[in-house]
Write an enzyme that holds these catalytic residues in place. Structure first.
Site, PDB file in Angstrom:
ATOM      1  N   LYS A  47       0.575  -1.106  -0.138  1.00  0.00           N
ATOM      2  CA  LYS A  47      -0.229  -0.135  -0.371  1.00  0.00           C
ATOM      3  C   LYS A  47       0.724   1.420  -0.147  1.00  0.00           C
ATOM      4  CE  LYS A  47      -4.127  -0.589   0.752  1.00  0.00           C
ATOM      5  NZ  LYS A  47      -5.385  -0.994   0.392  1.00  0.00           N
TER       6      LYS A  47
HETATM    7  C1  LIG Z   1      -2.790  -6.356   4.006  1.00  0.00           C
HETATM    8  C2  LIG Z   1      -3.999  -7.044   3.496  1.00  0.00           C
HETATM    9  N1  LIG Z   1      -3.838  -7.387   1.789  1.00  0.00           N
HETATM   10  C3  LIG Z   1      -4.805  -7.114   0.985  1.00  0.00           C
HETATM   11  C4  LIG Z   1      -5.529  -6.118   0.469  1.00  0.00           C
HETATM   12  C5  LIG Z   1      -6.340  -5.886  -0.329  1.00  0.00           C
HETATM   13  O1  LIG Z   1      -5.853  -4.823  -1.271  1.00  0.00           O
HETATM   14  P1  LIG Z   1      -6.775  -3.838  -2.396  1.00  0.00           P
HETATM   15  O2  LIG Z   1      -7.158  -2.123  -1.493  1.00  0.00           O
HETATM   16  O3  LIG Z   1      -5.502  -3.340  -2.853  1.00  0.00           O
HETATM   17  O4  LIG Z   1      -7.483  -4.609  -2.641  1.00  0.00           O
HETATM   18  C6  LIG Z   1      -4.918  -4.722   1.631  1.00  0.00           C
HETATM   19  C7  LIG Z   1      -5.627  -3.130   1.585  1.00  0.00           C
HETATM   20  O5  LIG Z   1      -5.763  -2.912   2.308  1.00  0.00           O
HETATM   21  C8  LIG Z   1      -4.417  -5.422   2.696  1.00  0.00           C
HETATM   22  O6  LIG Z   1      -4.476  -4.124   4.013  1.00  0.00           O
END
Ligand SMILES: Cc1ncc(COP(=O)(O)O)c(C=O)c1O
Length: 456
Positions: A47
């Protein structure tokens, strides 16, 4: 070896993360499987990439001005990326988190100077106490504040179109056939999918969803079904809203993964591959296991793992936490776990040329029921109580009978990382034990009795 340049600040180190071949956990799957390890980013998650992008977009458009306050609802990782950007660029940061997020994530954000509001998980998104509503209210109340709102802010997916997608394409030299990742805001999957599909429309994009999330049903029916929404434990993926960042047309398939499977695979990824990852990583890997029937030896699969395991030490990496939720039972253990306590003791064996009477003497002395038979350093047979009993009934005397003349087939040999479920399958009415290979010349034994005790 060429050394990297000097960086002007921590933000310049974002991106360019390694892609590592997965070898053990997936050895039963014919495809080549690579992990894109996003915890190598300075905030320990993927992120960071979109956080800096949302801040820079806001600076360009004038939505964020010097001395301003950034307010965001986050499951923790976006908050960490924003914290890095705010520190370097001199903004104040406020994060709202739902109370199911790990305490480590909250502590880390505070450590990075953010103010943290913890909001209840089990309320509707439009409830005034939800982490979305609290962020939105603070944004209205605090002058010169900016609310990136990662769910609908398209800079999120554009960051992945511009950086994560091209990295994956180049690291696989364009050979990627499948991209697998957990879906929350949808930024990662949609940005990467857009880039990869522009390069090769045949690349399949698979998203990990949770039970309790609206994504899969919406993708398949275009119906937003509120009955799909209920609470779940997995962090970071699945939603009770439809974020603008999810481009459903670019995603080929959503696969739902249970909280338990996600947690169990997260732990296995650590032990088998040395990847210390967050909870959603196990869910993303579970998709590959659940979809492996679609994969062939020609496929090159990339699975993106979002974040680092340090944020989950009190959760998926804590045995009590796992046991309390029924996620930990000995069926998830490996052969090594079972022999671990006596691994330093030598395995009791008997030579094939020795007399049966010596075998009986060893059974008594070590209080055991079976012994592997060896010859020239190899396992050539096995002897157990039942076989000895049969010989005693059949012959008048066993005095001159050698082990090689009455032994049964050798016990099957299993690797130390084999899980107990598959070890169990190797034991039948004629096979009372398996031999575990711990190192090249170090072996141990798991008996039917050991398995009954461990699995009951
Ligand atoms: C640990 C984790 N996995 C998966 C995701 C999902 O990613 P995205 O928001 O890009 O779909 C996030 C999003 O905050 C996350 O913090």
């Amino acid at each position: 070896m060429a050394y990297r340049k000097l960086y002007n600040n921590i933000l310049e180190t974002i991106g360019d993360t390694p892609m590592v071949r997965m070898n053990k956990i997936c050895k039963h799957i014919p495809a080549q499987i690579y992990a894109k390890l996003e915890y190598f980013n300075p905030g320990h998650s993927v992120k960071d990439r979109m956080a800096i992008r949302m801040i820079e977009d806001a600076e360009k458009s004038g939505k964020l001005k010097p001395g301003g306050t950034v307010i965001e609802c986050t499951s923790g990782n976006t908050g960490m990326g924003l914290a890095l950007a705010c520190i370097v660029k001199g903004y104040k940061l406020i994060c709202t988190l739902s109370d199911k997020q790990s305490k480590e994530k909250m502590d880390i954000l505070r450590a990075m100077g953010a103010e943290v509001y913890v909001c209840p998980t089990n309320v509707a998104p439009d409830h005034p106490d939800s982490y979305y509503s609290v962020a939105s209210r603070l944004n209205k109340e605090i002058p010169n504040s900016f609310y990136p709102y990662q769910y609908d802010n398209l800079g999120n997916r554009e960051a992945h179109y511009d950086s994560t997608g091209p990295e994956i394409w180049e690291q696989t030299e364009g050979k990627i056939t499948h991209f697998v990742v957990g879906v929350g805001t949808g930024g990662t999957i949609s940005g990467v999918a857009k880039y990869l599909k522009e390069k090769n429309p045949n690349i399949k994009i698979w998203g990990a969803d949770t039970y309790g999330s609206v994504f899969k049903k919406y993708h398949e029916t275009r119906e937003f079904d509120v009955n799909e929404i209920y609470s779940y434990i997995t962090e970071g993926i699945g939603e009770d809203i439809l974020p603008k960042n999810v481009d459903f047309d670019l995603i080929d398939h959503f696969e739902k993964v249970t909280d338990k499977d996600g947690a169990v695979y997260t732990r296995e990824l650590a032990r088998k591959e040395g990847f210390f990852l967050g909870y959603s990583a196990g869910s993303a890997y579970a998709v590959i296991e659940q979809m492996k029937h679609e994969l062939t030896a020609d496929d090159v699969v990339v699975v993106l793992f979002h974040d680092h395991g340090s944020r989950y030490v009190g959760k998926v990496y804590n045995d009590d936490w796992m046991r309390d939720r029924g996620f930990l039972n000995d069926r998830n253990k490996t052969a090594l776990d079972l022999v671990n306590k006596h691994v330093d003791k030598p395995l009791v064996t008997i030579g094939s040329e020795e007399l049966v009477s010596s075998a009986i003497e060893k059974l008594k002395r070590y209080d055991i029921s079976q012994i592997p038979v060896v010859q020239d350093g190899k396992f050539v047979g096995s002897v157990d109580e039942r076989k000895i009993f049969d010989i005693m009934v059949e012959k008048n005397s066993i005095d001159h009978i050698k082990v090689k003349d009455m032994m049964a087939a050798p016990f099957p040999i299993v690797d130390s990382d084999e899980d107990l479920k598959s070890v169990l399958k190797r034991i039948d009415k004629n096979t009372s034990a398996v031999v575990v290979r711990i190192a090249d010349d170090q072996y141990h034994i798991i008996t039917r009795h050991d398995l009954i005790t461990a699995l009951s």
